[in-house]
Design an enzyme around this catalytic site. Structure first.
Site, PDB file in Angstrom:
ATOM      1  N   GLY A  53      53.764  21.527  49.745  1.00 39.65           N
ATOM      2  CA  GLY A  53      53.233  22.672  49.004  1.00 39.65           C
ATOM      3  C   GLY A  53      51.746  22.856  49.193  1.00 39.65           C
ATOM      4  O   GLY A  53      51.250  23.985  49.253  1.00 39.65           O
ATOM      5  N   ASP A  54      51.017  21.760  49.300  1.00 42.79           N
ATOM      6  CA  ASP A  54      49.576  21.834  49.540  1.00 42.79           C
ATOM      7  C   ASP A  54      49.293  22.553  50.854  1.00 42.79           C
ATOM      8  O   ASP A  54      48.418  23.420  50.922  1.00 42.79           O
ATOM      9  CB  ASP A  54      48.995  20.420  49.561  1.00 42.79           C
ATOM     10  CG  ASP A  54      47.521  20.398  49.897  1.00 42.79           C
ATOM     11  OD1 ASP A  54      46.720  20.997  49.140  1.00 42.79           O
ATOM     12  OD2 ASP A  54      47.149  19.782  50.920  1.00 42.79           O
ATOM     13  N   ALA A  55      50.041  22.222  51.884  1.00 43.91           N
ATOM     14  CA  ALA A  55      49.842  22.858  53.193  1.00 43.91           C
ATOM     15  C   ALA A  55      50.209  24.339  53.152  1.00 43.91           C
ATOM     16  O   ALA A  55      49.488  25.184  53.693  1.00 43.91           O
ATOM     17  CB  ALA A  55      50.666  22.130  54.249  1.00 43.91           C
TER      18      ALA A  55
END
Length: 138
Positions: A31-33
């Protein structure tokens, strides 16, 4: 902000792997990416110097801003999505250096939700990301 997210690949999780078996930390990692790529795309226009791109993106991907985004999305979330947030919050047990633990947990929760939706429902992900109030592009 347009609601499409065309650079995403079709929503396919690894064969024979139920989404519930994917660790919340792994969902947050993904999700961060996805979140950062979405933010980078949002600030791509108008053209500017790389340092200006960087400054705008960093301002949006900081844990504090992610926590703000999460709070703005809360009224829109379904019960299953709220459960994913709880899984993400509970997985955020590290000791952040720069922010308070609750802010770090909220940011990790948002990343977990984004990772989960990336794997399960791209249309819903695009809808929620389109709801984010981003700072105007300079």
């Amino acid at each position: 902000m347009q609601s499409e997210f065309p650079l995403l690949l079709p929503s396919v999780i690894l064969p024979d792997t139920p989404i519930q078996q994917v660790a919340p930390a792994a969902l947050a990692y993904l999700g961060d990416a996805v979140y950062e790529l979405y933010i980078r795309r949002a600030y791509l226009m108008p053209p500017k110097r790389l340092q200006a791109y960087h400054n705008q993106v960093v301002a949006q991907v900081r844990a504090e801003r992610q926590a703000d985004h999460l709070r703005s999305l809360l009224p829109l979330l379904t019960e299953p999505e709220l459960e994913i947030l709880k899984r993400g919050r509970n997985a955020a047990t590290g000791h952040p250096k720069r922010v308070e633990l609750n802010v770090y947990q909220q940011a990790t929760s948002l990343e977990t939700l984004i990772g989960y939706l990336y794997l399960t429902d791209l249309q819903r992900l695009a809808h929620l990301l389109a709801q984010l109030e981003l700072e105007p592009s300079a």
